[in-house]
Structures are given as structure tokens and as C-alpha cells.
Design an enzyme around this catalytic site. Sequence first.
Site, PDB file in Angstrom:
ATOM      1  N   THR A 110       0.782  -1.084  -0.103  1.00 38.23           N
ATOM      2  CA  THR A 110      -0.162   0.003  -0.053  1.00 38.23           C
ATOM      3  C   THR A 110       0.852   1.423   0.011  1.00 38.23           C
ATOM      4  OG1 THR A 110      -2.078   1.104   0.941  1.00 38.23           O
ATOM      5  CG2 THR A 110      -0.192   0.253   2.404  1.00 38.23           C
ATOM      6  N   GLN A 140      -1.456   4.090   7.083  1.00 37.53           N
ATOM      7  CA  GLN A 140      -1.075   2.997   5.943  1.00 37.53           C
ATOM      8  C   GLN A 140       0.259   2.511   6.386  1.00 37.53           C
ATOM      9  OE1 GLN A 140      -3.355   2.651   3.561  1.00 37.53           O
ATOM     10  NE2 GLN A 140      -4.464   3.814   5.150  1.00 37.53           N
ATOM     11  N   HIS A 172       0.402  -1.157   7.569  1.00 34.61           N
ATOM     12  CA  HIS A 172      -0.256  -2.330   6.911  1.00 34.61           C
ATOM     13  C   HIS A 172       1.043  -3.136   6.686  1.00 34.61           C
ATOM     14  CE1 HIS A 172      -4.168  -2.125   5.045  1.00 34.61           C
ATOM     15  NE2 HIS A 172      -4.055  -0.853   5.160  1.00 34.61           N
ATOM     16  N   GLU A 207      -1.645   5.194  -5.281  1.00 31.74           N
ATOM     17  CA  GLU A 207      -2.763   4.229  -4.983  1.00 31.74           C
ATOM     18  C   GLU A 207      -3.920   5.257  -4.118  1.00 31.74           C
ATOM     19  OE1 GLU A 207      -3.953   0.349  -2.392  1.00 31.74           O
ATOM     20  OE2 GLU A 207      -2.008   1.535  -2.011  1.00 31.74           O
ATOM     21  N   HIS A 208      -3.347   5.846  -2.941  1.00 37.26           N
ATOM     22  CA  HIS A 208      -4.208   6.873  -2.287  1.00 37.26           C
ATOM     23  C   HIS A 208      -3.587   8.227  -2.402  1.00 37.26           C
ATOM     24  CE1 HIS A 208      -4.622   2.869   0.025  1.00 37.26           C
ATOM     25  NE2 HIS A 208      -5.769   2.980  -0.219  1.00 37.26           N
ATOM     26  N   ASP A 264     -10.946   2.872   3.396  1.00 37.65           N
ATOM     27  CA  ASP A 264     -10.851   1.546   3.450  1.00 37.65           C
ATOM     28  C   ASP A 264     -12.170   0.923   3.956  1.00 37.65           C
ATOM     29  OD1 ASP A 264      -8.043   1.725   2.668  1.00 37.65           O
ATOM     30  OD2 ASP A 264      -7.533   1.863   4.814  1.00 37.65           O
ATOM     31  N   GLU A 317      -7.406  -2.950 -49.735  1.00 42.73           N
ATOM     32  CA  GLU A 317      -6.604  -3.742 -48.784  1.00 42.73           C
ATOM     33  C   GLU A 317      -6.021  -5.087 -49.411  1.00 42.73           C
ATOM     34  OE1 GLU A 317      -8.691  -3.885 -45.083  1.00 42.73           O
ATOM     35  OE2 GLU A 317      -8.257  -1.855 -44.371  1.00 42.73           O
ATOM     36  N   HIS A 375     -14.011  -9.814 -49.027  1.00 42.21           N
ATOM     37  CA  HIS A 375     -14.611  -8.807 -48.115  1.00 42.21           C
ATOM     38  C   HIS A 375     -15.838  -7.986 -48.710  1.00 42.21           C
ATOM     39  CE1 HIS A 375     -11.635  -9.678 -45.188  1.00 42.21           C
ATOM     40  NE2 HIS A 375     -12.156  -8.960 -44.129  1.00 42.21           N
TER      41      HIS A 375
END
Length: 435
Positions: A241, A263, A266, A332-333, A366, A420, A425
Site C-alpha cells: 500500500t 497506511q 499495513h 494508490e491513495h 478503506d 486492402e 470482403h
Amino acid sequence: MLHTIDLRSQDLSRTELVSVLPRPNVDVTVASEAAQTLIDDVRESGTAALLDQAERLDHVRPASVRVDIHAIDRAVHNLDASVRDALTQAIERVRRATTAQVPPQRHTEIGHGASIVQRWQPVDRVGLYVPGGKAVYPSSVIMNAVPAQVAGVRSIALASPAQREFDGGVHPTILAAAGLLGITEVYAMGGAGAIGAFAYGVPDLGLAPVDVVTGPGNIYVAAAKRLVRGQVGIDAEAGTTEILIIADGTANARFVAADLLSQAEHDEAAASILVTDSPRLAHEVAAHLDALVSLTANAERARTALEGPQSAVVLVSDIVTAAELSNAYGPEHLEIHTHDPHGTLEHITSAGAIFIGPFTPVSLGDYMAGSNHVLPTGGQSRFSSGLGAYTFLRPQQIIEYDKAALDVVARPIVDLANSERLPAHGEAVTQRFEE
């Protein structure tokens, strides 16, 4: 405690900013060989491999990999009432916020008799991984399961490591969260082996392969998700984190310090970064951190994270530069504690989740904000998003033209096909107008 990086006198390019910013030293590739061995073992030996891996890695051999439904029911029944109420509230809040992520079906008229429908179709089956180890994460059950349910996924399986404390079973609080969500397919398996089991299935366990695997985990889980990508979809390779806080001299230093610490507890490799144009604030935050760390239950782990090379105070000349630095980092945060937080927000382009103002801490996200806490780490927010209903949805285009509408574009199709050197096609169109 936090070391300081002073960039006030430097005019750095985005590339140079990336090189000087602190990062957790996490290299998923170093775990790839071990993860591949564990995955191959599960593919070859099925349940026996999962049991052996639990005994070797989790130090307990489960009586059964598949959790009995009665164990889930018992966990719900025995759940502390206050925790049950908190989980129920969190489920409702995340469900309400996630519902807004499901796009409506859109019908576009290209011309008379020519239409395209854009619809969003859920995958059939998903595997949700909930880690064990330093903490217990019933909130991750919610963050993974609710978006899948909102998206309309019909089949949901959940895996979490066997716990020695509970005789090889899944932690009861995780089981209870699964039960509250109506998830009955739960497995006591962890690590890379669990990811492999989800991706390829375990026939002798009755575990069918899934279409998408989501959820955070350690470096071996991240390596395993990289290895099975292509066999299944994944949300991201989640790492440790990280929090980045942009703050000016008006910020509450105690709040900032508390959020950096939240944080850091963690993991020893967690990253806590303060970016500020105020040396005074930086000094005050450092003082509060010293006091708060000594009082917290996970002091040793948090102190290691805060003193590590991945955490720092970064001094910049102004808040616009702070935003540029944050964008280069792709946190992340991201928390914004400035006198004009919405003005600062206008300069932000990359972040997993953004928390505005002094009363919106990351810990709110969270658990109870209604947002999702499974977010991109390691700078991945520069090109990917957090977990949501869209993780489990596939956009599909449904095209319908009548004969007259096809006739309108027949000539351009033939011309492009011939250019092409793919004449068949064009002939597939002209055939429809031959008598």
C-alpha cells in the site's frame, strides 16, 4: 523519522521526477519462478497440492480445502454484533456507490435501418482472493464481491489462506463477511496456488475455472496473477500500500501524521509520502509522527515503513508542482489538505482514489466511504483504475442493418476491401444484391 527530499530549487522533467521519488522496492519477477512452480503443482496434483502448500506455507493442513456451508453459517451466527453492523453498513454503502458504475445500454442510429447497440455483459464466473497474514480483511471480501454482484456475475468463488489459529479453516470473520453477502463457495487456499486453482480449475475438488481473478495479495500472488493473465482476466498486480498527501501550511499536521501512519501499519514496505510547500508543516508532521508511532499497536511495523527508503517528506516550491509530482508518482491513495482542495484537484490526473479535505482520511475509504479500496499500486494508477463493477463487465457491440442501409455503404466497403487486397470482403456484400 521520514527522510526529506528537497526539490524546491530544482526544475525537473516528469521523467526526472519519477527517478527521484521514493518507491517500495518490489520486483514481481523475482517471485515468478516460485509462483509458476506452485501453479504447475496445482494443475498436476489438484487438491493434494493445495493441501501440501497450505501445510508448507501456512503451517497448517486443512481438513478440507472447500469450506462447509455450515461453517459459514456458524461464522455469521457467532459474529460480534457491532462488527456485523459495520459490515452490513459497508456492504450497503459500497453497493450504492458501485451501482453508478454500470453503464446503461445505448442504442445509436447510424442511419435509417442501421443501428448499433452498446451493451455491457458480465463475465460468468469470478474468483475473489482475500489475503491472510499480518491482518484480517473482511473489508476486502466486500470490496471484491459487491462489484461482481452489482455487475451481475452469476457464479462467485472466494479463496483465503488456511489459518493455523482456526485449525486450517478460513478466518471466521472472513467467512462471516462471505455469508452476509450470500457467498457459499469458499476455499481455504492461499498464495500462488490459489490463483492457479482459480485460473485452471481443480477437477477433483469440484472447483471450476473462473473468467476473472481479483483481489490483493503478497508478491507471490501478484506474480501468479501476471502468469495466468490471458488464461483469465485480472484486476491488477497489487503491491504494498501507498499514500501520498499533498498539503500546504493550512493543513492540520496531526491529521496528516495520523493518515501517514494509518497506511504505514499495513506492511514494513508500505509507502507514506508527504508533499508540501511548507517546511513548518513538514516539521510539525514529523513531531506528531514520533508521538503517534510510539502509541500505536503496530509500532514496530509502522516505524520500519516510515523510516524506509519508500517513505519521505518531499519539499516543493508550490502546490501546482506538488500536483505534477503526484501525477508522476501515480499514488494508490491521494489525500489533498490545502486551502483550496478542489482547485488543487483540477491539476490531478493520476490517482487510484482521491480524498478531499481534513475529514476524508484514507481509512474512511478503506471501510465506509462507499468507494472501493482495491486500488492500483506501484504507479499503475497512471494507466489503470481501482476495482469496480466495470472490472467484471465486457462492452459488446450489437450491429443490425437492413438491406437498404447496407446498400448505402456497399460501394465504400468494396472500395476499401479492394484497397486492402481483400476482395472477398467486398464480395460478401455484393452477393447480397445479386438476383
